[in-house]
Motif scaffolding. Sequence first.
Motif, mmCIF file in Angstrom:
data_model
loop_
_atom_site.group_PDB
_atom_site.id
_atom_site.type_symbol
_atom_site.label_atom_id
_atom_site.label_comp_id
_atom_site.label_asym_id
_atom_site.label_seq_id
_atom_site.Cartn_x
_atom_site.Cartn_y
_atom_site.Cartn_z
ATOM 1 N N ASP A 25 -14.504 13.920 -11.415
ATOM 2 C CA ASP A 25 -13.555 13.793 -10.297
ATOM 3 C C ASP A 25 -13.577 15.036 -9.394
ATOM 4 O O ASP A 25 -13.155 14.982 -8.252
ATOM 5 C CB ASP A 25 -12.115 13.488 -10.785
ATOM 6 C CG ASP A 25 -11.657 14.335 -11.954
ATOM 7 O OD1 ASP A 25 -12.514 14.936 -12.632
ATOM 8 O OD2 ASP A 25 -10.444 14.399 -12.194
ATOM 9 N N HIS A 77 -4.663 18.006 -9.429
ATOM 10 C CA HIS A 77 -4.028 16.699 -9.305
ATOM 11 C C HIS A 77 -2.532 16.917 -9.081
ATOM 12 O O HIS A 77 -1.958 17.853 -9.626
ATOM 13 C CB HIS A 77 -4.219 15.867 -10.577
ATOM 14 C CG HIS A 77 -5.665 15.687 -10.956
ATOM 15 N ND1 HIS A 77 -6.459 14.686 -10.458
ATOM 16 C CD2 HIS A 77 -6.464 16.423 -11.773
ATOM 17 C CE1 HIS A 77 -7.684 14.798 -10.947
ATOM 18 N NE2 HIS A 77 -7.709 15.845 -11.759
ATOM 19 N N ASP A 99 -7.908 22.040 -12.874
ATOM 20 C CA ASP A 99 -7.126 21.342 -13.893
ATOM 21 C C ASP A 99 -6.504 22.300 -14.909
ATOM 22 O O ASP A 99 -6.016 21.883 -15.949
ATOM 23 C CB ASP A 99 -7.993 20.297 -14.619
ATOM 24 C CG ASP A 99 -8.268 19.089 -13.737
ATOM 25 O OD1 ASP A 99 -7.714 19.024 -12.628
ATOM 26 O OD2 ASP A 99 -9.041 18.209 -14.170
HETATM 27 ZN ZN LIG Z 1 -9.357 16.556 -12.883
#
Ligand SMILES: [Zn+2]
Length: 310
Positions: A68, A231, A183
């Motif tokens: 991602d 995110h 992340d």
């Molecule tokens: Zn990620």
Amino acid sequence: MKIVPISLPTPFYIGPVNVYLIPEDPVTLIDTGPKTKEAVDTLRAALRANGLAVADIRRIVLTHAHEDHCGLARALRDEAKDAEVLVHGWETGHRAGRLEYDETRQLLVRAGVPPDEVEVMRRMYGGVREYADSLDEDHCGELTDEAELEFDTGVLQVVHTPGHTPGSCSFIRHADRTLIAGDCVLKRITPNPVLSPDPVDRSRRFRSLAEYLVSLARVRALAPTLVLGGHGDAVHDYEELFNRYLRAIRERQEQIIRIVSAKGASAWDVSRTRVLGVSEAVAHLDYAHSEGKLALEISDGREVYRKLSE
Ligand SMILES: [Zn+2]
Ligand SMILES: [Zn+2]
């Protein structure tokens, strides 16, 4: 120096991914989104809104090499002729899509995962791999801890924050203590340390949770005022989130120790009872073992954890 967040759609459960554009010389993109038409179209539109096109990108910097975040790196680099791609050297295991099959297989078998389940996971990873083009060594420059990425009107400093993956990096702008964290720091979820071979000795497992806790403390020492994660929404109160993470990790550890105490368990057994991922179970068991809270023995090539005899 402007940092422009761009949200890109992903086909993954986690939802959209945040990538960050620094629209000044050298035009830099931090993370790229997955290799899907939806993501690249959205990215093009966002670049256009900033008076830019893919061809203007000079530098692509990756927080880590999950699909991602890195999926489009190769294609963007090819389209923006000679754009530099930078990623931490410890990210090798993840660079060519997911980990190589053999290494992952060994780690899963040792964690007690039955062969048919290993096969199910392999097929799943095979599907995920579709969302990234692999990056070879000669496509990538290396990010190193404390290196500085210079721009026309500012600097971002690399902070190596291993845990989620071995080569995860964050980037800090000291002027206002804004941190781009990939992340490593996510507002709504405690990031999951992903099962990885140790980048230094690939026959061993990366001690993801212990490393992650060190990274969280290191970020805390930087006292960020704003954390831009991979995110979800930005984090304004890192201290609150840090304490929440520590509490969640401690509670999870207590649950896991209770499960193991009953009659000994592999990471797979633990993951079955608590409906948590094998990666997370492994990370916690490793950590509890390193803290001297659990004993470890090998039985039939599987690692079985037990309560220490009192
Ligand atoms: Zn990620
Ligand atoms: Zn990730």
